[in-house]
Write a protein that holds these residues in place. Structure first.
Motif, PDB file in Angstrom:
ATOM      1  N   GLN A 137       0.828  -1.201   0.000  1.00 13.19           N
ATOM      2  CA  GLN A 137       0.000   0.000   0.000  1.00 13.19           C
ATOM      3  C   GLN A 137       0.875   1.270   0.000  1.00 13.19           C
ATOM      4  O   GLN A 137       2.013   1.255   0.490  1.00 13.19           O
ATOM      5  CB  GLN A 137      -0.927   0.011   1.217  1.00 13.19           C
ATOM      6  CG  GLN A 137      -1.968  -1.094   1.188  1.00 13.19           C
ATOM      7  CD  GLN A 137      -2.873  -0.974  -0.039  1.00 13.19           C
ATOM      8  OE1 GLN A 137      -3.418   0.087  -0.323  1.00 13.19           O
ATOM      9  NE2 GLN A 137      -3.013  -2.075  -0.780  1.00 13.19           N
ATOM     10  N   PRO A 138       0.351   2.376  -0.546  1.00 11.53           N
ATOM     11  CA  PRO A 138       1.123   3.620  -0.653  1.00 11.53           C
ATOM     12  C   PRO A 138       1.771   4.117   0.641  1.00 11.53           C
ATOM     13  O   PRO A 138       2.929   4.525   0.614  1.00 11.53           O
ATOM     14  CB  PRO A 138       0.107   4.624  -1.202  1.00 11.53           C
ATOM     15  CG  PRO A 138      -0.849   3.791  -1.973  1.00 11.53           C
ATOM     16  CD  PRO A 138      -0.945   2.501  -1.230  1.00 11.53           C
ATOM     17  N   ARG A 142       3.932  10.629   1.997  1.00 17.45           N
ATOM     18  CA  ARG A 142       2.739   9.835   1.685  1.00 17.45           C
ATOM     19  C   ARG A 142       2.012  10.413   0.477  1.00 17.45           C
ATOM     20  O   ARG A 142       1.465   9.674  -0.337  1.00 17.45           O
ATOM     21  CB  ARG A 142       1.795   9.807   2.880  1.00 17.45           C
ATOM     22  CG  ARG A 142       2.221   8.878   3.963  1.00 17.45           C
ATOM     23  CD  ARG A 142       1.203   8.886   5.086  1.00 17.45           C
ATOM     24  NE  ARG A 142       1.526   7.831   6.025  1.00 17.45           N
ATOM     25  CZ  ARG A 142       0.630   7.195   6.757  1.00 17.45           C
ATOM     26  NH1 ARG A 142      -0.646   7.525   6.656  1.00 17.45           N
ATOM     27  NH2 ARG A 142       0.993   6.249   7.578  1.00 17.45           N
ATOM     28  N   LYS A 143       2.007  11.744   0.392  1.00 15.15           N
ATOM     29  CA  LYS A 143       1.325  12.398  -0.726  1.00 15.15           C
ATOM     30  C   LYS A 143       1.936  11.944  -2.055  1.00 15.15           C
ATOM     31  O   LYS A 143       1.214  11.609  -3.001  1.00 15.15           O
ATOM     32  CB  LYS A 143       1.423  13.918  -0.583  1.00 15.15           C
ATOM     33  CG  LYS A 143       0.738  14.669  -1.694  1.00 15.15           C
ATOM     34  CD  LYS A 143       0.845  16.160  -1.506  1.00 15.15           C
ATOM     35  CE  LYS A 143       0.186  16.857  -2.674  1.00 15.15           C
ATOM     36  NZ  LYS A 143       0.356  18.288  -2.651  1.00 15.15           N
ATOM     37  N   CYS A 158       0.967   8.343  -2.782  1.00 13.12           N
ATOM     38  CA  CYS A 158      -0.445   8.227  -3.196  1.00 13.12           C
ATOM     39  C   CYS A 158      -0.642   8.710  -4.636  1.00 13.12           C
ATOM     40  O   CYS A 158      -1.394   8.095  -5.411  1.00 13.12           O
ATOM     41  CB  CYS A 158      -1.338   9.004  -2.240  1.00 13.12           C
ATOM     42  SG  CYS A 158      -1.478   8.216  -0.608  1.00 13.12           S
ATOM     43  N   HIS A 194       0.681   6.111  -6.884  1.00 10.35           N
ATOM     44  CA  HIS A 194      -0.231   4.963  -6.916  1.00 10.35           C
ATOM     45  C   HIS A 194      -1.394   5.221  -7.863  1.00 10.35           C
ATOM     46  O   HIS A 194      -1.762   4.351  -8.658  1.00 10.35           O
ATOM     47  CB  HIS A 194      -0.738   4.657  -5.494  1.00 10.35           C
ATOM     48  CG  HIS A 194      -1.508   3.388  -5.400  1.00 10.35           C
ATOM     49  ND1 HIS A 194      -2.872   3.360  -5.243  1.00 10.35           N
ATOM     50  CD2 HIS A 194      -1.103   2.092  -5.459  1.00 10.35           C
ATOM     51  CE1 HIS A 194      -3.283   2.110  -5.198  1.00 10.35           C
ATOM     52  NE2 HIS A 194      -2.223   1.309  -5.322  1.00 10.35           N
ATOM     53  N   ARG A 195      -1.987   6.427  -7.792  1.00 11.26           N
ATOM     54  CA  ARG A 195      -3.081   6.778  -8.720  1.00 11.26           C
ATOM     55  C   ARG A 195      -2.596   6.737 -10.169  1.00 11.26           C
ATOM     56  O   ARG A 195      -3.282   6.221 -11.050  1.00 11.26           O
ATOM     57  CB  ARG A 195      -3.640   8.162  -8.382  1.00 11.26           C
ATOM     58  CG  ARG A 195      -4.632   8.155  -7.245  1.00 11.26           C
ATOM     59  CD  ARG A 195      -5.378   9.483  -7.134  1.00 11.26           C
ATOM     60  NE  ARG A 195      -4.497  10.599  -6.857  1.00 11.26           N
ATOM     61  CZ  ARG A 195      -4.068  10.958  -5.651  1.00 11.26           C
ATOM     62  NH1 ARG A 195      -4.454  10.271  -4.598  1.00 11.26           N
ATOM     63  NH2 ARG A 195      -3.274  12.000  -5.485  1.00 11.26           N
TER      64      ARG A 195
END
Length: 162
Positions: A15-16, A27-28, A31, A34-35
């Motif tokens: 997971q991210p 984290r940003k 994420c 990941h998108r």
């Protein structure tokens, strides 16, 4: 490349937030990667090259510019041989009708392999022996004295320790 390593981790089910921790990124960022990975796969995370519009001059124009610069600044109307970024920007504008900022000129010159040189500013009649004598004899006499050898305090409530 971190983004491609992240894509491999996403493929493995990580997971991210965990990817961010493992790769040392925010984290940003993880994420967003990941998108992007979900929409276009690993290929979507590849670098798209450097940002910016690139060079405004063609290869022929850069060759001509280098030839003009080699002639020297005095050949183009200045009273000395110093090329400054502002002077080169003016030369480009007059010759090629293309606007460059002085900062843009510095980037252009770096791409062309030109280096910056700072001239040594010395008096024409400088006497090195006289300068050395002054540094050796006069300077120590006028130089500010160092700190005193004993500790002290400027505070009236905190006297110096002995």
């Amino acid at each position: 490349m971190l983004r491609l390593r992240a894509a491999d981790m996403f493929s493995g089910g990580i997971q991210p937030p965990r990817v961010a921790h493992l790769l040392g990124v925010t984290r940003k960022s993880a994420c967003e990667w990941h998108r992007t990975w979900q929409k276009g796969g690993k290929a979507a995370l590849r670098s798209k090259g450097t940002a910016g519009t690139g060079c405004k001059l063609t290869d022929e124009q850069t060759d001509r510019l280098e030839a003009l610069l080699a002639e020297g600044a005095a050949a183009h109307g200045w009273d000395d041989q110093r090329w400054t970024a502002a002077r080169i920007a003016l030369l480009i504008a007059e010759t090629f009708h293309i606007h460059y900022t002085p900062r843009g000129v510095t980037y252009l010159l770096q791409r062309l392999g030109w280096s910056f040189q700072v001239p040594a500013h010395r008096a024409a009649r400088r006497d090195e022996d006289q300068v050395a004598t002054w540094v050796k004899r006069t300077w120590p006499a006028i130089k500010a004295p160092g700190r005193p050898g004993t500790p002290g305090s400027a505070s009236p409530t905190s006297p110096a320790r002995v």
